[in-house]
Motif scaffolding. Sequence first.
Motif, PDB file in Angstrom:
ATOM      1  N   THR B 280      85.704 163.307  88.932  1.00 59.41           N
ATOM      2  CA  THR B 280      85.004 162.048  89.145  1.00 59.41           C
ATOM      3  C   THR B 280      85.885 160.881  88.713  1.00 59.41           C
ATOM      4  OG1 THR B 280      83.017 163.237  88.559  1.00 59.41           O
ATOM      5  CG2 THR B 280      82.805 160.876  88.728  1.00 59.41           C
ATOM      6  N   MET B 281      86.530 161.068  87.557  1.00 58.90           N
ATOM      7  CA  MET B 281      87.382 159.995  87.048  1.00 58.90           C
ATOM      8  C   MET B 281      88.585 159.779  87.949  1.00 58.90           C
ATOM      9  SD  MET B 281      87.269 160.016  82.976  1.00 58.90           S
ATOM     10  CE  MET B 281      87.447 161.699  82.682  1.00 58.90           C
ATOM     11  N   THR B 282      89.169 160.862  88.387  1.00 58.87           N
ATOM     12  CA  THR B 282      90.317 160.775  89.284  1.00 58.87           C
ATOM     13  C   THR B 282      89.950 159.973  90.520  1.00 58.87           C
ATOM     14  OG1 THR B 282      91.006 162.931  88.530  1.00 58.87           O
ATOM     15  CG2 THR B 282      91.965 162.167  90.579  1.00 58.87           C
ATOM     16  N   ALA B 283      88.815 160.327  91.082  1.00 61.41           N
ATOM     17  CA  ALA B 283      88.389 159.670  92.310  1.00 61.41           C
ATOM     18  C   ALA B 283      88.141 158.182  92.069  1.00 61.41           C
ATOM     19  CB  ALA B 283      87.136 160.334  92.846  1.00 61.41           C
ATOM     20  N   ARG B 284      87.514 157.896  90.948  1.00 59.36           N
ATOM     21  CA  ARG B 284      87.183 156.508  90.660  1.00 59.36           C
ATOM     22  C   ARG B 284      88.458 155.664  90.565  1.00 59.36           C
ATOM     23  NH1 ARG B 284      85.014 156.557  85.504  1.00 59.36           N
ATOM     24  NH2 ARG B 284      83.003 157.377  86.129  1.00 59.36           N
ATOM     25  N   GLU B 285      89.471 156.238  89.918  1.00 62.87           N
ATOM     26  CA  GLU B 285      90.719 155.501  89.745  1.00 62.87           C
ATOM     27  C   GLU B 285      91.434 155.252  91.072  1.00 62.87           C
ATOM     28  OE1 GLU B 285      91.821 157.305  85.390  1.00 62.87           O
ATOM     29  OE2 GLU B 285      93.126 157.689  87.118  1.00 62.87           O
ATOM     30  N   LYS B 294      92.444 155.281 104.491  1.00 62.14           N
ATOM     31  CA  LYS B 294      91.492 155.153 105.597  1.00 62.14           C
ATOM     32  C   LYS B 294      91.889 153.997 106.501  1.00 62.14           C
ATOM     33  CE  LYS B 294      86.974 156.784 104.713  1.00 62.14           C
ATOM     34  NZ  LYS B 294      85.667 156.437 104.146  1.00 62.14           N
ATOM     35  N   ALA B 295      92.333 152.899 105.889  1.00 63.89           N
ATOM     36  CA  ALA B 295      92.737 151.729 106.659  1.00 63.89           C
ATOM     37  C   ALA B 295      93.921 152.082 107.556  1.00 63.89           C
ATOM     38  CB  ALA B 295      93.109 150.588 105.718  1.00 63.89           C
ATOM     39  N   LEU B 296      94.782 152.990 107.063  1.00 61.90           N
ATOM     40  CA  LEU B 296      95.945 153.407 107.853  1.00 61.90           C
ATOM     41  C   LEU B 296      95.549 154.352 108.983  1.00 61.90           C
ATOM     42  CD1 LEU B 296      98.578 154.032 105.053  1.00 61.90           C
ATOM     43  CD2 LEU B 296      98.601 152.218 106.769  1.00 61.90           C
ATOM     44  N   GLY B 297      94.282 154.755 108.977  1.00 65.51           N
ATOM     45  CA  GLY B 297      93.829 155.575 110.095  1.00 65.51           C
ATOM     46  C   GLY B 297      93.583 157.031 109.761  1.00 65.51           C
ATOM     47  N   PHE B 298      93.765 157.419 108.488  1.00 67.46           N
ATOM     48  CA  PHE B 298      93.429 158.802 108.123  1.00 67.46           C
ATOM     49  C   PHE B 298      91.918 158.972 108.156  1.00 67.46           C
ATOM     50  CE2 PHE B 298      97.662 158.572 106.237  1.00 67.46           C
ATOM     51  CZ  PHE B 298      98.188 159.792 106.636  1.00 67.46           C
ATOM     52  N   SER B 299      91.467 160.144 108.572  1.00 69.15           N
ATOM     53  CA  SER B 299      90.026 160.373 108.687  1.00 69.15           C
ATOM     54  C   SER B 299      89.414 160.601 107.305  1.00 69.15           C
ATOM     55  CB  SER B 299      89.779 161.610 109.544  1.00 69.15           C
ATOM     56  OG  SER B 299      90.186 162.745 108.822  1.00 69.15           O
ATOM     57  N   PRO B 300      88.087 160.413 107.191  1.00 73.67           N
ATOM     58  CA  PRO B 300      87.418 160.725 105.907  1.00 73.67           C
ATOM     59  C   PRO B 300      87.698 162.172 105.488  1.00 73.67           C
ATOM     60  CG  PRO B 300      85.901 159.671 107.437  1.00 73.67           C
ATOM     61  CD  PRO B 300      87.145 159.903 108.202  1.00 73.67           C
ATOM     62  N   MET B 367      83.007 168.405  94.680  1.00 74.17           N
ATOM     63  CA  MET B 367      82.002 168.116  95.700  1.00 74.17           C
ATOM     64  C   MET B 367      81.501 166.687  95.692  1.00 74.17           C
ATOM     65  SD  MET B 367      79.494 171.072  96.935  1.00 74.17           S
ATOM     66  CE  MET B 367      79.252 172.138  95.691  1.00 74.17           C
ATOM     67  N   TRP B 368      80.984 166.284  94.539  1.00 72.99           N
ATOM     68  CA  TRP B 368      80.376 164.967  94.475  1.00 72.99           C
ATOM     69  C   TRP B 368      81.385 163.848  94.723  1.00 72.99           C
ATOM     70  CZ3 TRP B 368      79.885 160.604  91.162  1.00 72.99           C
ATOM     71  CH2 TRP B 368      78.789 159.791  91.501  1.00 72.99           C
ATOM     72  N   PRO B 369      82.545 163.834  93.997  1.00 66.10           N
ATOM     73  CA  PRO B 369      83.514 162.777  94.264  1.00 66.10           C
ATOM     74  C   PRO B 369      84.011 162.807  95.713  1.00 66.10           C
ATOM     75  CG  PRO B 369      84.360 164.317  92.617  1.00 66.10           C
ATOM     76  CD  PRO B 369      82.943 164.668  92.858  1.00 66.10           C
ATOM     77  N   ALA B 370      84.190 163.974  96.291  1.00 61.07           N
ATOM     78  CA  ALA B 370      84.698 164.045  97.660  1.00 61.07           C
ATOM     79  C   ALA B 370      83.699 163.422  98.631  1.00 61.07           C
ATOM     80  CB  ALA B 370      84.963 165.496  98.037  1.00 61.07           C
ATOM     81  N   TRP B 371      82.445 163.733  98.428  1.00 62.83           N
ATOM     82  CA  TRP B 371      81.398 163.179  99.287  1.00 62.83           C
ATOM     83  C   TRP B 371      81.368 161.654  99.182  1.00 62.83           C
ATOM     84  CZ3 TRP B 371      76.602 160.750  98.088  1.00 62.83           C
ATOM     85  CH2 TRP B 371      75.731 160.631  99.184  1.00 62.83           C
ATOM     86  N   LYS B 372      81.477 161.183  97.932  1.00 66.35           N
ATOM     87  CA  LYS B 372      81.425 159.759  97.687  1.00 66.35           C
ATOM     88  C   LYS B 372      82.638 159.042  98.291  1.00 66.35           C
ATOM     89  CE  LYS B 372      79.430 156.729  94.547  1.00 66.35           C
ATOM     90  NZ  LYS B 372      79.486 156.122  93.238  1.00 66.35           N
ATOM     91  N   MET B 373      83.807 159.621  98.100  1.00 68.29           N
ATOM     92  CA  MET B 373      85.039 158.973  98.550  1.00 68.29           C
ATOM     93  C   MET B 373      85.155 158.960 100.075  1.00 68.29           C
ATOM     94  SD  MET B 373      86.501 157.659  96.098  1.00 68.29           S
ATOM     95  CE  MET B 373      85.276 157.523  94.829  1.00 68.29           C
ATOM     96  N   SER B 374      84.590 159.993 100.699  1.00 71.93           N
ATOM     97  CA  SER B 374      84.683 160.034 102.153  1.00 71.93           C
ATOM     98  C   SER B 374      83.831 158.924 102.779  1.00 71.93           C
ATOM     99  CB  SER B 374      84.239 161.400 102.662  1.00 71.93           C
ATOM    100  OG  SER B 374      82.858 161.553 102.447  1.00 71.93           O
ATOM    101  N   ARG B 375      82.901 158.412 101.999  1.00 72.08           N
ATOM    102  CA  ARG B 375      81.981 157.405 102.527  1.00 72.08           C
ATOM    103  C   ARG B 375      82.313 155.981 102.112  1.00 72.08           C
ATOM    104  NH1 ARG B 375      76.366 158.598 103.304  1.00 72.08           N
ATOM    105  NH2 ARG B 375      76.118 156.850 101.884  1.00 72.08           N
ATOM    106  N   ILE B 376      83.423 155.805 101.348  1.00 69.92           N
ATOM    107  CA  ILE B 376      83.671 154.441 100.857  1.00 69.92           C
ATOM    108  C   ILE B 376      83.971 153.498 102.013  1.00 69.92           C
ATOM    109  CG2 ILE B 376      84.415 154.659  98.453  1.00 69.92           C
ATOM    110  CD1 ILE B 376      87.310 154.832  99.681  1.00 69.92           C
ATOM    111  N   ASP B 377      83.566 152.292 101.751  1.00 72.90           N
ATOM    112  CA  ASP B 377      83.774 151.230 102.724  1.00 72.90           C
ATOM    113  C   ASP B 377      85.192 150.691 102.514  1.00 72.90           C
ATOM    114  OD1 ASP B 377      82.949 149.403 104.637  1.00 72.90           O
ATOM    115  OD2 ASP B 377      82.748 147.882 103.044  1.00 72.90           O
TER     116      ASP B 377
END
Lengths: 389, 386
Positions: B280-285, B294-300, B367-377
Amino acid sequence: MRAIPLSYVMRNLWVRRVTTVLTAGGMSLVVFVFATVLMMSEGIKETMVATGQPDNVIVLRKGSGTEINSAILRAQASNLEALPGIMTDSQGVRQVAREAVVLNNLPKRDSEDTANVTMRGTSLIGLAIRPQVKLVQGRMFRPGTTEIIVGQAVAKGFANVSLGNTLQMAGREWTIVGIFDAKRSGFDSEIWGDNDQVMQSFRRTVYSAIVFKLTNTEAFAPIAKAIADDPQLQLDVKLEQRFYAEQSEGMTKFITLLGLSLSVIFSIGAIVGAMITMFAAVASRIGEIGTLRALGFRREAVLIAFLGEALGLALVGGLLGLAGASVMQTVNISTLNMATFSELAFRFKLTWVVGIETMSFALLMGFLGGFVPAWRAGQLSIIECLRQA
Amino acid sequence: MFLFKLLLKNAFRHKLRTLLTMVGLIVAISAFGLLRTIVDAWYAGVEGTSNTRLITRSAISLGYPLPVYYADKIKKIDGVTGVTWMNWFGGIYIDRRNFFARMAIDSNSYFELFPEFNISEEEKAAFMADRQGVILGRKTAQRFGWHVGDTIPLSGTIYPGNWTFNIRGIYTVKDARFDETLMLMHWNLIDQSVRKRLGPNAANQVGLFMVGIKDPARASVISQEIDKLFKNSVAETRTETEKAFQLGVVSMSRAILMAIRAVSFVVILIIMAVMANTMTMTARERLAEYATLKALGFSPGFVVKLLFGESMMIAFIGGAIGIGMTFPLAQGFLMQTNNVFKVFEVSQTTMIYQAIAAMIVGIIAAMWPAWKMSRIDIVQGLRHVA
């Protein structure tokens, strides 16, 4: 020195809820294991200590260690009965119980297993000298018959054990006429019947133990000496309480040793978890630390604030774990006591000492996990902090 | 390959955190393995049983005596190849802690029924010739540094008095599942001591009969026949296969075994919480980083892959070291417990379970961080940088 307010410290835990819950959750599981182990050995101790009366004395064959291994001849029993210092009741009857103890394999109620139940052949005196044993259903067995009374734990744990039923043991039918409550002592896991009947049907020619009540506790030393000095007797004499404490020693030692070493191993995981969390907390709040220092809070204040946060985490984990463990108090378990090779029922017992030990253990984990990160936070220089922010 | 490199770099970007997580994982996985090994050790007696042997004991309870003449009656049953018997001797060698199983066996018939014992013919002959002779298991001999010819003093518990025994032979076993810690003495010796002390009526008593049978398929029929033979006699019997007998003994300690099992899963839960926290911490950072990707075009899906890959990598390395650590840990534990366990081996199944546990921890933690990160705006994620 001005301290950083506690509310500031605690609010930080709330800001990173997910991390706090995960870290405290890991800790609470360790605490749960730690607490239940202590509660288990406390419960066994409670059961065994309650079994013995302070002024009862038990006599066994020298070196036998348990009632099952012991053998006392009738002549020896008569010699013992004549010793001075033994209590007499209002009718002038000496309070001596000659008992035969055998193990009986019976089917359990909730599984297909069988377990050994201690069957004690005793007498009305045997009941009288153990005031903690009270009949709660039915009546006492009539001497000279194959009627039996059973302890509560036996009635709960074994199949077909209820008032009026008969049990098939040693080729005979035994009628259950009473159920007794022995106040959570070892007797709750026993079946009691008439001594002569037990000896006859189990083909025993010797007693297992002689138990008697002293006139007062001071009478023990002379009586023990008298028995030890008689070379014909070759018997071990013990206060009943000490005897039962020894019977549970092996079991409590095993559980405590296994449980505590597990808790210590597990706590490494939880300490590591706290450390990770606290390192991250420090790293992400470097700007904040610089500001606090610039406002005039000293290094020690910052260290204490972060340590306080770690201890707060541990407190949450500790309380959660202890709450979980306290639920275990409602669970009754029974298992084999290796010392007597028979089933012993007991419960998890939460005492104040266990509670305090558990919380200290939790806080120690928090301290160990939080100290290094907190120390680092205290050592950061103001300028570097503020530059990074 | 590129992805793998990226994962490795990512995993060790925050060295201290990753190392701490791994330490936790190693401790948890090896503790899990140790606990499973302890439970296995308890069941070792069950594993080492033969399906051509039955155990006959008193219907009253284990260890309650039966008359020795039952052996002759059992032998006459069709399908029985041999009968032998033993009594539990108990006893204490200096201190109760020096425990190892001591049994009095009928030396004329015992070894025929237990071919798993390896003893040289000379040692067996020496044992037969010495009334106070004993055959000792290799592990027990090693534990106390005993050799053939040494004497062992024991103080009796079930059979009172001070006893001395002479080691006449040391046995080994053909299969690691068999017990190599026993001390076997002559049944005749203890029977005579009982006769002398309590008279002829108390003598000729046996704790257990072991019955060899030709055909394992007939085990239950023969068991019933034996018990029928002694129904309504002074000492009724209960006969079962050796395996059922051993299981019965183990099940007496079921509550403790269940507690150990439960606790072995608790340790996995603990490390799951720690590992989930790390991820979770890794993802947050790396919020901004993922937004950039994602901006470069990589998929979620790519971000998800990154997080799962990193988590699995840490779990894999930590798990592997943890499995490796189980062996020295188990060895140390065995020494600490004074070798109460006869057989103490880390089984293959345990290692497989350990690997599975490590993988599950890796997956659930991400699981949780991956789900969250795949959905970031993307916009919000990039703003986070500034």
